[in-house]
Scaffold this motif. Structure first.
Motif, short mmCIF file in Angstrom:
data_model
loop_
_atom_site.label_atom_id
_atom_site.label_comp_id
_atom_site.label_asym_id
_atom_site.label_seq_id
_atom_site.Cartn_x
_atom_site.Cartn_y
_atom_site.Cartn_z
N VAL A 115 100.37 126.96 -94.32
CA VAL A 115 100.49 126.96 -95.78
C VAL A 115 101.16 125.66 -96.20
N VAL A 116 100.63 125.05 -97.27
CA VAL A 116 101.22 123.83 -97.83
C VAL A 116 101.23 123.93 -99.37
N LYS A 117 101.97 123.00 -99.97
CA LYS A 117 102.01 122.95 -101.44
C LYS A 117 101.16 121.80 -101.97
N ASP A 118 101.09 120.74 -101.19
CA ASP A 118 100.48 119.51 -101.67
C ASP A 118 98.95 119.58 -101.57
N GLU A 119 98.28 119.24 -102.67
CA GLU A 119 96.82 119.36 -102.73
C GLU A 119 96.11 118.42 -101.75
N TYR B 290 98.44 126.57 -100.99
CA TYR B 290 97.20 126.61 -100.23
C TYR B 290 97.45 127.22 -98.86
N GLY B 291 96.64 128.25 -98.51
CA GLY B 291 96.77 128.89 -97.20
C GLY B 291 95.51 128.68 -96.39
N LEU B 292 95.69 128.56 -95.08
CA LEU B 292 94.53 128.42 -94.19
C LEU B 292 94.74 129.31 -92.98
N ALA B 293 93.69 130.07 -92.61
CA ALA B 293 93.81 130.97 -91.46
C ALA B 293 92.93 130.47 -90.31
N PRO C 57 84.97 135.58 -97.86
CA PRO C 57 85.82 136.24 -98.86
C PRO C 57 87.02 137.00 -98.27
N THR C 58 86.86 137.60 -97.09
CA THR C 58 88.00 138.33 -96.50
C THR C 58 89.06 137.33 -96.05
N ARG C 59 88.60 136.23 -95.48
CA ARG C 59 89.56 135.20 -95.06
C ARG C 59 90.23 134.57 -96.28
N THR C 60 89.46 134.35 -97.33
CA THR C 60 90.04 133.76 -98.55
C THR C 60 91.12 134.68 -99.12
N ALA C 61 90.85 136.00 -99.10
CA ALA C 61 91.86 136.95 -99.60
C ALA C 61 93.15 136.81 -98.78
N LEU C 62 93.00 136.72 -97.47
CA LEU C 62 94.19 136.55 -96.61
C LEU C 62 94.86 135.20 -96.89
N GLU C 63 94.07 134.15 -97.01
CA GLU C 63 94.65 132.81 -97.21
C GLU C 63 95.43 132.75 -98.53
N ASN C 64 94.95 133.47 -99.53
CA ASN C 64 95.68 133.52 -100.80
C ASN C 64 96.98 134.31 -100.65
N SER C 65 96.93 135.37 -99.85
CA SER C 65 98.14 136.15 -99.59
C SER C 65 99.18 135.30 -98.85
N LEU C 66 98.71 134.56 -97.84
CA LEU C 66 99.62 133.70 -97.05
C LEU C 66 100.30 132.68 -97.96
N ALA C 67 99.50 132.04 -98.82
CA ALA C 67 100.06 131.03 -99.73
C ALA C 67 101.10 131.67 -100.64
N SER C 68 100.82 132.89 -101.08
CA SER C 68 101.72 133.56 -102.01
C SER C 68 103.07 133.91 -101.34
N ILE C 69 103.02 134.52 -100.15
CA ILE C 69 104.30 134.95 -99.55
C ILE C 69 105.15 133.78 -99.09
N GLU C 70 104.51 132.62 -98.81
CA GLU C 70 105.28 131.45 -98.37
C GLU C 70 105.72 130.58 -99.53
N ASN C 71 105.45 131.00 -100.76
CA ASN C 71 105.73 130.17 -101.93
C ASN C 71 105.03 128.82 -101.84
N GLY C 72 103.82 128.85 -101.28
CA GLY C 72 103.02 127.62 -101.22
C GLY C 72 101.89 127.72 -102.21
#
Ligand code: P1T
Length: 381
Positions: free
Chosen positions: A210-214, A68-71, A51-66
């Motif tokens: 971070v990417v946009k494509d599913e 999906y985020g992966l840490a 869950p902590t990584r997921t919170a970060l991955e969602n933040s990464l996706a958000s700031i990059e205008n993507g």
């Protein structure tokens, strides 16, 4: 949501359903209880998701205008995961000015797995087309480049990539999403050494993608889980905290970067300063077009033009610290030829300007006067 709000709230809804903690808790757990096999609350094993990584991955996706985020456990682990999208016989065109460790990963590991690399100057995007053939699968860019501060026109390269159905990846470590948003400019993959500005405090090693494509996200997620080079919960917490001040820090890094670049440019002992904010920087207009400001990285050579002189300079700084890495609140000075870029053969790195006399500064957010005073005394000695 605007960028300066996204750094704080982007992707952070409901990060602590248990108690409503404002910061997501550090879920320092490897596993999660199940009531019957497969019945769990969305998390089953922390390599797959935490869950902590997921919170970060969602933040990464958000700031990059993507989307999906992966840490990952480091910037290089993130690049490693991207390269695992490809197979023997595939070809990758990479900028020839890039972090030494990325070059080492490409040439000492993935080359042996049958992937062919072309390292080329990308300051003129059209040059890339000369290297494209039916096996070309990826264009790898860094902009600004490490350490020569070259600028690559992301939009122009993305047009070429799209025309030939090739993926474009941008290592956005030097600029960060505050200064430049590669996905909006047509890139398919944006990658960071989150160790640097995203973390921002030199207390964590991490990488992000971070990417946009599913479909691409699913492939990368499969690699992340199957290869396992994930970011841990404590480190995820630290980078998430770092991102909350990214906009403030980057603004200040850019102001101090400008002051340092201008000071060095007017100093009689300095030969050449590499900083994209100068009007005579070869791709200044592109930098202006695709970046909000020019960041905190500055490289330069002195008139003495010797290794001895460069080494003496980095030994003599006092407010700056002689160290590898960049992007922290504190200022760092480095000697790329013997440190960050030592893994690139001398004749290769010298082609791009990484000569023995080159010095690289990561300008922090200290007081400008102290930084310039320090550079003055180090240049004097
Ligand atoms: O160090 P790590 O988190 O694995 O990130 C690798 C990396 C990738 N891309 C760029 C542009 C980088 O600058 C780095 C790491 N760079 C340094 C350690 C440095 O001092 O340049």
């Amino acid at each position: 949501m605007k960028f300066n709000t996204k750094t704080i709230h982007g992707g952070q809804e409901n990060t602590d359903p248990a108690y409503g903690a404002v910061m997501p808790p550090i879920y320092q757990t490897s596993t999660y209880s199940q009531t019957t096999p497969g019945a769990h609350k969305g998390f089953e094993y922390s390599r797959s998701a935490n869950p902590t990584r997921t919170a970060l991955e969602n933040s990464l996706a958000s700031i990059e205008n993507g989307k999906y985020g992966l840490a990952f456990g480091s910037g290089l682990a993130a690049i490693d995961a991207i390269l695992k999208l490809f197979k023997p016989g595939d070809e990758i065109i990479s900028t020839n000015d890039l972090y030494g460790g990325s070059y080492r990963l490409f040439t000492s590991i993935f080359k042996d797995f049958g992937i062919k690399f072309h390292f080329i100057g990308m300051e003129n995007a059209n040059d890339i087309e000369n290297y494209i053939n039916e096996n070309t699968k990826l264009i790898w860019t860094e902009t600004p480049t490490n350490p020569m501060m070259n600028i690559i026109d992301i939009e122009a390269v993305s047009k070429i990539a799209k025309k030939h159905k090739i993926l474009l990846a941008v290592d956005n470590t030097f600029a960060t999403a505050y200064l430049q948003q590669p996905l909006d400019l047509g890139a398919d993959i944006v990658m960071h050494s989150a160790t640097k500005y995203l973390g921002g405090h030199s207390d964590v090693v991490m990488g992000s993608v971070v990417v946009k494509d599913e479909e691409l996200a699913e492939k990368l997620y499969f690699i992340q889980n199957a290869s396992g080079a994930i970011a841990g919960p404590m480190d995820s917490f630290l980078v998430l905290r770092g991102i909350k001040t990214l906009h403030l820090r980057m603004k200040r890094h850019s102001e101090n970067g400008r002051a340092v670049a201008e000071f060095l440019n007017s100093h009689p002992k300095v030969e050449k300063v590499y900083w994209p904010g100068f009007e005579d920087h070869p791709n200044h207009e592109i930098a202006k077009k695709q970046m909000k400001d020019f960041g905190g990285m500055v490289s330069f050579t002195t008139k003495e033009n010797s290794m001895k002189d460069a080494v003496k300079f980095v030994e003599n700084v006092k407010v700056f610290t002689l160290a590898e890495s960049l992007g922290g609140v504190e200022s760092l000075a480095g000697h790329p030829a013997s440190m960050t870029h030592a893994s690139i053969p001398k004749e290769e790195r010298e082609k791009t300007g990484v000569v023995d006399s080159l010095i690289r500064l990561s300008v922090g957010i200290e007081d400008e006067e102290d930084l310039i005073g320090d550079l003055k005394q180090a240049l004097r000695s």
